[in-house]
Write an enzyme that holds these catalytic residues in place. Structure first.
Site, PDB file in Angstrom:
ATOM      1  N   ASP A 190       0.823  -1.213   0.000  1.00 31.53           N
ATOM      2  CA  ASP A 190       0.000   0.000   0.000  1.00 31.53           C
ATOM      3  C   ASP A 190       0.857   1.264   0.000  1.00 31.53           C
ATOM      4  O   ASP A 190       0.442   2.309   0.483  1.00 31.53           O
ATOM      5  CB  ASP A 190      -0.969  -0.010   1.188  1.00 31.53           C
ATOM      6  N   HIS A 196      25.388   4.355 -17.339  1.00 32.57           N
ATOM      7  CA  HIS A 196      24.275   4.639 -16.427  1.00 32.57           C
ATOM      8  C   HIS A 196      24.425   3.861 -15.121  1.00 32.57           C
ATOM      9  O   HIS A 196      23.461   3.310 -14.589  1.00 32.57           O
ATOM     10  CB  HIS A 196      22.934   4.348 -17.108  1.00 32.57           C
ATOM     11  N   ASP A 231      27.217  12.279 -12.084  1.00 36.54           N
ATOM     12  CA  ASP A 231      26.226  12.822 -13.023  1.00 36.54           C
ATOM     13  C   ASP A 231      24.945  12.943 -12.208  1.00 36.54           C
ATOM     14  O   ASP A 231      24.290  11.940 -11.919  1.00 36.54           O
ATOM     15  CB  ASP A 231      26.074  11.854 -14.196  1.00 36.54           C
ATOM     16  N   ASP A 243      20.935  18.764 -15.199  1.00 37.28           N
ATOM     17  CA  ASP A 243      21.622  17.512 -15.543  1.00 37.28           C
ATOM     18  C   ASP A 243      23.097  17.862 -15.727  1.00 37.28           C
ATOM     19  O   ASP A 243      23.478  18.387 -16.772  1.00 37.28           O
ATOM     20  CB  ASP A 243      20.992  16.958 -16.837  1.00 37.28           C
ATOM     21  N   HIS A 277      28.508   7.848 -26.872  1.00 33.41           N
ATOM     22  CA  HIS A 277      27.168   8.454 -26.785  1.00 33.41           C
ATOM     23  C   HIS A 277      27.167   9.802 -27.488  1.00 33.41           C
ATOM     24  O   HIS A 277      28.202  10.297 -27.918  1.00 33.41           O
ATOM     25  CB  HIS A 277      26.706   8.577 -25.323  1.00 33.41           C
ATOM     26  N   HIS A 316      21.413  16.529 -25.340  1.00 30.52           N
ATOM     27  CA  HIS A 316      19.970  16.298 -25.566  1.00 30.52           C
ATOM     28  C   HIS A 316      19.236  17.541 -25.095  1.00 30.52           C
ATOM     29  O   HIS A 316      19.771  18.349 -24.344  1.00 30.52           O
ATOM     30  CB  HIS A 316      19.512  15.054 -24.789  1.00 30.52           C
ATOM     31  N   HIS A 366      15.572  14.143 -20.455  1.00 32.01           N
ATOM     32  CA  HIS A 366      15.736  14.003 -21.909  1.00 32.01           C
ATOM     33  C   HIS A 366      14.457  14.591 -22.474  1.00 32.01           C
ATOM     34  O   HIS A 366      13.461  13.902 -22.644  1.00 32.01           O
ATOM     35  CB  HIS A 366      15.933  12.534 -22.300  1.00 32.01           C
ATOM     36  N   GLU A 374      27.726  17.300 -23.240  1.00 31.96           N
ATOM     37  CA  GLU A 374      28.299  16.306 -22.335  1.00 31.96           C
ATOM     38  C   GLU A 374      29.214  15.302 -23.022  1.00 31.96           C
ATOM     39  O   GLU A 374      28.913  14.109 -23.069  1.00 31.96           O
ATOM     40  CB  GLU A 374      27.183  15.567 -21.596  1.00 31.96           C
ATOM     41  N   TYR A 386      35.748   7.143 -22.261  1.00 39.20           N
ATOM     42  CA  TYR A 386      35.622   6.001 -21.350  1.00 39.20           C
ATOM     43  C   TYR A 386      36.547   4.897 -21.854  1.00 39.20           C
ATOM     44  O   TYR A 386      36.356   4.382 -22.950  1.00 39.20           O
ATOM     45  CB  TYR A 386      34.177   5.500 -21.320  1.00 39.20           C
ATOM     46  N   ARG A 437      33.371  12.282 -17.901  1.00 38.39           N
ATOM     47  CA  ARG A 437      32.335  13.030 -18.625  1.00 38.39           C
ATOM     48  C   ARG A 437      32.264  14.417 -18.008  1.00 38.39           C
ATOM     49  O   ARG A 437      32.485  14.587 -16.803  1.00 38.39           O
ATOM     50  CB  ARG A 437      30.978  12.320 -18.535  1.00 38.39           C
ATOM     51  N   GLU A 490      29.595  17.637 -18.176  1.00 38.49           N
ATOM     52  CA  GLU A 490      28.256  17.962 -18.677  1.00 38.49           C
ATOM     53  C   GLU A 490      27.739  19.259 -18.068  1.00 38.49           C
ATOM     54  O   GLU A 490      27.726  19.426 -16.858  1.00 38.49           O
ATOM     55  CB  GLU A 490      27.281  16.820 -18.337  1.00 38.49           C
TER      56      GLU A 490
HETATM   57  N1  GLY Z   1      21.970  11.934 -16.764  1.00 38.88           N
HETATM   58  C1  GLY Z   1      21.635  11.357 -17.996  1.00 38.88           C
HETATM   59  C2  GLY Z   1      22.259  12.086 -19.102  1.00 38.88           C
HETATM   60  O1  GLY Z   1      23.268  12.721 -18.909  1.00 38.88           O
HETATM   61  O2  GLY Z   1      21.765  12.125 -20.183  1.00 38.88           O
HETATM   62 MN    MN Z   2      23.742  13.616 -17.061  1.00 44.92          MN
HETATM   63 MN    MN Z   3      22.512  14.503 -19.966  1.00 46.45          MN
END
Ligand code: GLY
Ligand code: MN
Ligand code: MN
Length: 440
Positions: free
Chosen positions: A41, A243, A260, A271, A350, A354, A361, A384, A388, A406, A408
């Site tokens: 619940d 991720h 991140d 982000d 990647h 975005h 996103h 970003e 890696y 990374r 970003e």
């Molecule tokens: N935190 C997810 C991305 O950087 O897109």
């Molecule tokens: Mn991110």
């Molecule tokens: Mn991002």
């Protein structure tokens, strides 16, 4: 003018704009997000559907918003839960249909339990139904049933014969942020910056990833915000899992930690990623890769300008990363050949960013008529780039293996060029070392 009034005017402006795009004969139907069960619940914290929120600012579940342009009795109709003193005692205050009119600017409001009797009558007078199919199987089914019923009773009255995707119109609107939205997003980014600074300040070898995660959760919560996605706190080679969210490993002296993490503040996401040394100083191989990522980030941000294409920042980042890896000897060949062969992809797999907004996103097309779209003022995107080198990347020399980086930031595309909303966070290796040196 109170903040509430300014906000409700903005929601009204958005509804008006959407109704103009829909035109007469159209009707939009938007269900609220369902409550989601976590266990037995206990529910997950409720979050309103992004589209529904964008047009109404109404935060309650079990609601349906309807926009019916040129309906004489009023264009904005809200179905919501009835007042119920017993339920409100346990679960909290409800607006009820009367409150939907007085406090949420609905022209007309009805109990959600009456939707079966009322909504078909609204649909009957329309030609086209604008609806986001696929978000809720249950509501999709009900809408189809209402439409079929009307169509099979055509001799008795009208029936819409077109179901149109609402996403095209609405998501194009959401892509362009108003000044009020940019102010909220600036605040969202500032909270992310403050939290990243806290993590850099407290970080020590021997701590665990989750202890740094806790800094973010506390910083966000104490400002009425929350995480916009599960924070990634990835020490050492964990940073090569894009991720990674386990966040249980210890922080080792000599390793980097990639964080991140961003917040959702008044429904708008930040982000932000930084990768910094657990002990405050980058090793030589870490620094070599870091500087490439930093150069790629700068080159990409510089391309976030009106008139450039969506893909220009990504191409600039790929070029810098390829050039940097070639200079280090990690890639061999002529630069243009390496670019053509996408030789950096094993290390940068990647995209460079975005759209960012109510969703992390965020919505909005990246291509128009199969071409990368032009960047225009009012858009907000992340930049970003990363490198890696996984622990088992056999082709790379041992000195770089197990390093993931990374960088970003959240970038508002202004008329004058890029405005980094997260600019107050140390970014270059020198800045990060100086910041960590000062606070240790
Ligand atoms: N935190 C997810 C991305 O950087 O897109
Ligand atoms: Mn991110
Ligand atoms: Mn991002």
């Amino acid at each position: 003018m109170s903040a509430q009034t300014a906000a409700s005017r903005e929601y009204a402006r958005r509804r008006r704009h959407l109704m103009e795009l829909m035109g007469p004969g159209g009707i939009a139907v938007l269900p609220a997000a369902p409550a989601r069960r976590r266990s037995r619940d206990t529910n997950y914290e409720y979050r309103q559907d992004s589209d529904f929120f964008y047009l109404t600012g109404f935060a309650e579940p079990e609601s349906v918003a309807v926009l019916a342009p040129e309906r004489p009795e009023g264009e904005f109709i809200l179905f919501c839960r009835d007042r119920d003193p017993q339920r409100e005692l346990w679960d909290g205050i409800r607006a009820g249909p009367a409150g939907a009119v007085t406090d949420h600017a609905a022209d007309d409001a009805f109990p959600i339990d009456d939707i079966d009797d009322i909504l078909p009558g609204l649909l009957e007078r329309s030609e086209r139904v604008y609806y986001a199919m696929g978000a809720s199987d249950a509501f999709d089914g009900r809408l189809m049933e209402w439409m079929h019923r009307l169509q099979s009773n055509r001799q008795r009255g009208g029936a819409p014969d077109e179901l149109v995707s609402l996403d095209h119109l609405l998501h194009e609107m959401r892509l362009f942020k108003s000044r009020a939205e940019i102010r909220i997003m600036q605040r969202s980014a500032k909270l992310a910056v403050a939290a990243h600074r806290r993590a850099m300040t407290v970080c020590r070898p021997g701590m665990h990833e989750y202890e740094l995660e806790a800094e973010f959760r506390h910083e966000f919560a104490r400002h009425g915000a929350q995480c916009s996605y599960t924070p990634i706190v990835a020490a050492g080679a964990n940073a090569c899992i894009l991720h990674y969210t386990e966040n249980r490993a210890p922080l080792m002296d000599g390793d980097l930690v990639l964080i991140d993490a961003g917040c959702e503040y008044r429904m708008y996401a930040s982000d932000v990623t930084r990768t910094f040394p657990v002990n405050g100083r980058y090793s030589e191989p870490q620094r070599e890769l870091y500087d490439i990522v930093h150069a790629a980030h700068a080159a990409a941000v510089d391309k976030v300008r009106p008139g450039n294409h969506w893909n220009d920042p990504h191409e600039a980042a790929v070029r810098e990363i390829t050039r940097g890896l070639k200079e280090l000897g990690m890639l061999e060949g002529r630069l243009e050949d390496l670019l053509r062969k996408e030789a950096c992809k094993p290390y940068f797999m990647h995209r460079t960013g975005h759209w960012l907004g109510i969703d992390v996103h965020d919505v909005g097309d990246y291509k128009v008529a199969q071409q990368w779209r032009l960047l225009e003022p009012g858009m907000v995107m992340t930049v970003e780039p990363g490198i890696y080198v996984s622990a088992d990347a056999g082709k790379a020399a041992a000195r770089w293996r197990g390093i993931g980086i990374r960088l970003e930031d959240d970038v508002h595309l202004s008329r004058d060029g890029p405005r980094i909303l997260s600019r107050d966070l140390p970014s270059s290796a020198e800045e990060i070392e100086a910041f960590m040196g000062r606070v240790h």
